[in-house]
Design a protein around this motif. Structure first.
Motif, PDB file in Angstrom:
ATOM      1  N   ASP A 283      27.500 -27.539  -6.080  1.00  0.00           N
ATOM      2  CA  ASP A 283      28.225 -26.509  -5.684  1.00  0.00           C
ATOM      3  C   ASP A 283      28.401 -25.286  -4.628  1.00  0.00           C
ATOM      4  OD1 ASP A 283      29.789 -28.940  -6.005  1.00  0.00           O
ATOM      5  OD2 ASP A 283      30.988 -28.418  -7.826  1.00  0.00           O
ATOM      6  N   GLY A 284      27.141 -24.273  -5.495  1.00  0.00           N
ATOM      7  CA  GLY A 284      27.111 -23.096  -5.517  1.00  0.00           C
ATOM      8  C   GLY A 284      26.006 -23.311  -4.610  1.00  0.00           C
ATOM      9  N   SER A 285      25.350 -24.376  -4.324  1.00  0.00           N
ATOM     10  CA  SER A 285      24.328 -23.938  -3.115  1.00  0.00           C
ATOM     11  C   SER A 285      24.620 -24.136  -1.550  1.00  0.00           C
ATOM     12  CB  SER A 285      23.337 -25.040  -3.962  1.00  0.00           C
ATOM     13  OG  SER A 285      23.861 -26.604  -3.808  1.00  0.00           O
ATOM     14  N   ALA A 286      25.610 -23.375  -1.162  1.00  0.00           N
ATOM     15  CA  ALA A 286      25.500 -23.971   0.412  1.00  0.00           C
ATOM     16  C   ALA A 286      24.770 -23.241   1.202  1.00  0.00           C
ATOM     17  CB  ALA A 286      26.586 -23.264   1.192  1.00  0.00           C
ATOM     18  N   LYS A 287      23.985 -23.949   2.551  1.00  0.00           N
ATOM     19  CA  LYS A 287      22.918 -22.821   2.657  1.00  0.00           C
ATOM     20  C   LYS A 287      23.951 -21.239   3.369  1.00  0.00           C
ATOM     21  CE  LYS A 287      20.315 -24.772   5.489  1.00  0.00           C
ATOM     22  NZ  LYS A 287      19.205 -25.895   6.295  1.00  0.00           N
ATOM     23  N   SER A 288      22.629 -20.307   2.866  1.00  0.00           N
ATOM     24  CA  SER A 288      23.123 -19.194   3.453  1.00  0.00           C
ATOM     25  C   SER A 288      21.791 -18.194   4.188  1.00  0.00           C
ATOM     26  CB  SER A 288      23.718 -18.544   2.346  1.00  0.00           C
ATOM     27  OG  SER A 288      23.359 -17.997   1.487  1.00  0.00           O
ATOM     28  N   TYR A 289      22.589 -17.356   4.560  1.00  0.00           N
ATOM     29  CA  TYR A 289      21.178 -16.454   4.913  1.00  0.00           C
ATOM     30  C   TYR A 289      20.883 -14.949   4.386  1.00  0.00           C
ATOM     31  CZ  TYR A 289      20.088 -20.785   7.907  1.00  0.00           C
ATOM     32  OH  TYR A 289      20.247 -22.225   8.260  1.00  0.00           O
ATOM     33  N   ILE A 290      20.254 -14.478   3.944  1.00  0.00           N
ATOM     34  CA  ILE A 290      19.856 -12.871   3.684  1.00  0.00           C
ATOM     35  C   ILE A 290      19.327 -11.935   4.479  1.00  0.00           C
ATOM     36  CG2 ILE A 290      19.358 -10.819   2.538  1.00  0.00           C
ATOM     37  CD1 ILE A 290      21.031 -13.324   1.163  1.00  0.00           C
ATOM     38  N   ALA A 291      20.186 -11.129   5.513  1.00  0.00           N
ATOM     39  CA  ALA A 291      20.033  -9.666   6.540  1.00  0.00           C
ATOM     40  C   ALA A 291      19.952  -8.800   6.005  1.00  0.00           C
ATOM     41  CB  ALA A 291      20.259 -10.189   7.851  1.00  0.00           C
ATOM     42  N   THR A 292      18.751  -8.174   6.307  1.00  0.00           N
ATOM     43  CA  THR A 292      18.258  -6.662   5.912  1.00  0.00           C
ATOM     44  C   THR A 292      18.453  -5.305   7.160  1.00  0.00           C
ATOM     45  OG1 THR A 292      17.011  -6.796   3.841  1.00  0.00           O
ATOM     46  CG2 THR A 292      16.999  -4.872   4.600  1.00  0.00           C
ATOM     47  N   VAL A 293      19.420  -4.934   7.010  1.00  0.00           N
ATOM     48  CA  VAL A 293      19.541  -4.309   8.441  1.00  0.00           C
ATOM     49  C   VAL A 293      19.696  -2.774   8.411  1.00  0.00           C
ATOM     50  CG1 VAL A 293      20.530  -6.556  10.343  1.00  0.00           C
ATOM     51  CG2 VAL A 293      21.674  -4.817   8.757  1.00  0.00           C
ATOM     52  N   THR A 294      19.576  -1.998   9.175  1.00  0.00           N
ATOM     53  CA  THR A 294      19.656  -0.815   8.940  1.00  0.00           C
ATOM     54  C   THR A 294      21.169  -0.057   9.763  1.00  0.00           C
ATOM     55  OG1 THR A 294      19.043  -0.387  11.280  1.00  0.00           O
ATOM     56  CG2 THR A 294      17.444  -0.039  10.018  1.00  0.00           C
ATOM     57  N   ASP A 295      21.943  -0.769  10.286  1.00  0.00           N
ATOM     58  CA  ASP A 295      23.229  -0.554  10.293  1.00  0.00           C
ATOM     59  C   ASP A 295      23.833  -1.780   9.453  1.00  0.00           C
ATOM     60  OD1 ASP A 295      26.263   0.075  10.530  1.00  0.00           O
ATOM     61  OD2 ASP A 295      25.180   0.231  13.291  1.00  0.00           O
TER      62      ASP A 295
ATOM     63  N   ILE B  74      29.512  -8.541   2.405  1.00  0.00           N
ATOM     64  CA  ILE B  74      28.410  -7.487   2.577  1.00  0.00           C
ATOM     65  C   ILE B  74      27.125  -7.362   0.971  1.00  0.00           C
ATOM     66  CG2 ILE B  74      27.604  -5.056   2.899  1.00  0.00           C
ATOM     67  CD1 ILE B  74      30.458  -5.194   4.803  1.00  0.00           C
ATOM     68  N   ILE B  75      26.782  -7.507   0.632  1.00  0.00           N
ATOM     69  CA  ILE B  75      25.637  -7.706  -0.481  1.00  0.00           C
ATOM     70  C   ILE B  75      25.679  -6.205  -0.909  1.00  0.00           C
ATOM     71  CG2 ILE B  75      23.954  -7.900  -1.614  1.00  0.00           C
ATOM     72  CD1 ILE B  75      23.320 -10.551  -0.342  1.00  0.00           C
ATOM     73  N   SER B  76      25.122  -5.256   0.376  1.00  0.00           N
ATOM     74  CA  SER B  76      24.781  -3.915  -0.014  1.00  0.00           C
ATOM     75  C   SER B  76      24.384  -3.095   1.283  1.00  0.00           C
ATOM     76  CB  SER B  76      23.122  -3.475  -0.802  1.00  0.00           C
ATOM     77  OG  SER B  76      22.227  -3.860   0.527  1.00  0.00           O
ATOM     78  N   ASP B  77      24.208  -2.275   1.457  1.00  0.00           N
ATOM     79  CA  ASP B  77      24.407  -0.976   2.316  1.00  0.00           C
ATOM     80  C   ASP B  77      23.261  -1.797   3.915  1.00  0.00           C
ATOM     81  OD1 ASP B  77      26.409   0.972   1.070  1.00  0.00           O
ATOM     82  OD2 ASP B  77      24.528   2.324   0.765  1.00  0.00           O
ATOM     83  N   THR B  78      22.058  -2.161   3.350  1.00  0.00           N
ATOM     84  CA  THR B  78      21.897  -2.922   4.077  1.00  0.00           C
ATOM     85  C   THR B  78      21.059  -3.918   4.106  1.00  0.00           C
ATOM     86  OG1 THR B  78      19.784  -2.513   2.859  1.00  0.00           O
ATOM     87  CG2 THR B  78      20.177  -0.538   3.745  1.00  0.00           C
ATOM     88  N   LYS B  79      22.266  -4.802   3.081  1.00  0.00           N
ATOM     89  CA  LYS B  79      22.075  -6.233   3.394  1.00  0.00           C
ATOM     90  C   LYS B  79      23.409  -7.059   3.278  1.00  0.00           C
ATOM     91  CE  LYS B  79      17.789  -6.361  -0.059  1.00  0.00           C
ATOM     92  NZ  LYS B  79      17.018  -7.059   0.816  1.00  0.00           N
ATOM     93  N   ILE B  80      22.864  -8.349   4.134  1.00  0.00           N
ATOM     94  CA  ILE B  80      24.614  -8.841   3.825  1.00  0.00           C
ATOM     95  C   ILE B  80      24.469 -10.467   4.135  1.00  0.00           C
ATOM     96  CG2 ILE B  80      25.998  -7.522   6.405  1.00  0.00           C
ATOM     97  CD1 ILE B  80      25.296  -9.768   8.059  1.00  0.00           C
ATOM     98  N   ARG B  81      24.901 -10.638   3.577  1.00  0.00           N
ATOM     99  CA  ARG B  81      24.915 -12.718   3.444  1.00  0.00           C
ATOM    100  C   ARG B  81      25.363 -13.442   4.412  1.00  0.00           C
ATOM    101  NH1 ARG B  81      25.378 -13.086  -1.311  1.00  0.00           N
ATOM    102  NH2 ARG B  81      23.127 -13.959  -2.087  1.00  0.00           N
ATOM    103  N   ILE B  82      24.854 -13.787   5.149  1.00  0.00           N
ATOM    104  CA  ILE B  82      25.791 -15.075   6.345  1.00  0.00           C
ATOM    105  C   ILE B  82      25.549 -16.939   6.087  1.00  0.00           C
ATOM    106  CG2 ILE B  82      24.978 -15.758   9.041  1.00  0.00           C
ATOM    107  CD1 ILE B  82      23.522 -13.130   8.969  1.00  0.00           C
TER     108      ILE B  82
END
Length: 288
Positions: free
Chosen positions: A211-223, A240-248
């Motif tokens: 149930d908690g394993s839907a595919k996702s991607y972690i991107a680290t960006v400058t903005d 948004i995970i942090s100032d530089t990371k997002i989960r898609i």
């Protein structure tokens, strides 16, 4: 679902080496319970404590009046006897006076056509299946199996897997299986405990992992604000995970993500897929 076995605060040491460190687990009745950990993590010692083969330094195990069967390390058998004769010997050891259940047991583990063939002439897979039959003698409510498919060829693995599933479904027998072959264990287990350096890291059901394993991607960006605006324009689901990371949480490739970042003057420094397999879950848990 009620628990058929409870292990509470068990500690076990060999000299100064602490093998089990305050271990507690709860095994649901009728489950196929996977005990996962690398070699030396404490799996076999915990199995032996549950089976009553070793006495813990502290803590307790409670399984009520439920009977236990066990296949720990290698199967114990008389090599000069047939499969049926080995089961008769086990029945005698258990104090059982009737042998009527033996033909059904042999059929269950696919050894009903071996006749008087001596077990020493069995293949490795046949010996493992005999070990399961011995563990099932007396119709136990709980069966402990330590690395039951280790060393088997692909066909042997499939046969053991099918036997475990059939017995679990037909008889409601609870299995506790230790293994480091996570891909195989994931095909049959309903619940898991992850053990590392003698400590339980987590107990979780297979359903909760799925149930908690839907595919996702972690991107680290400058903005992150800029990339979020770009993702909004595509209708992508993200957080948004942090100032530089997002989960898609929607499907997106590295190429698409790189192009999207370039178009918006943003630097993409890292892009990873969240591993949703049991192995990935285990590695993330162990490595934090």
């Amino acid at each position: 679902m009620s628990n058929i076995l409870t292990v509470s605060n068990v500690c076990k040491s060999y000299g100064k080496n602490k093998v089990l460190d305050d271990v507690s687990i709860s095994v649901p009745k009728g489950s196929i319970y996977g005990l996962i950990g690398k070699n030396g993590a404490g799996k076999t010692t915990l199995m032996r404590v549950i089976a009553g083969l070793q006495i813990p330094k502290s803590g307790s195990t409670e399984h009520g009046k439920n009977r236990l069967g066990a296949l720990i390390n290698a199967p114990a058998y008389y090599g000069n006897l047939s499969a049926e004769e080995n089961l008769r010997a086990q029945f005698i050891t258990l104090g059982l006076t009737s042998y009527e259940a033996i033909p059904e047991l042999l059929k269950l583990v696919k050894l009903d056509h071996t006749g008087r063939k001596a077990v020493r002439n069995f293949s490795f897979g046949m010996k493992q299946r005999l070990g399961i039959a011995i563990a099932l003698s007396g119709n136990p409510d709980i069966v402990l199996m330590d690395e039951p498919i280790n060393g088997l060829d692909p066909q042997g693995i499939i046969e053991i897997r099918e036997i475990i599933i059939d017995i679990n479904r037909q008889k409601g027998t609870t299995f506790i299986i230790s293994s480091h072959l996570l891909d195989e264990l994931s095909k049959i287990a309903t619940d898991y405990a992850f053990i590392d350096h003698g400590r339980i890291l987590k107990e979780i059901s297979a359903k909760d992992i799925t149930d908690g394993s839907a595919k996702s991607y972690i991107a680290t960006v400058t903005d992150t604000s800029g990339i979020c605006t770009a993702l909004d324009s595509l209708g992508k689901n993200y957080e948004i995970i942090s100032d530089t990371k997002i989960r898609i949480r929607d499907e997106i490739t590295l190429g698409q993500m790189y192009e999207l970042a370039q178009q918006n003057g943003i630097e993409l420094t890292e892009f990873t897929e969240n591993d949703t397999t049991l192995e990935g879950y285990y590695i993330n848990l162990v490595e934090g």
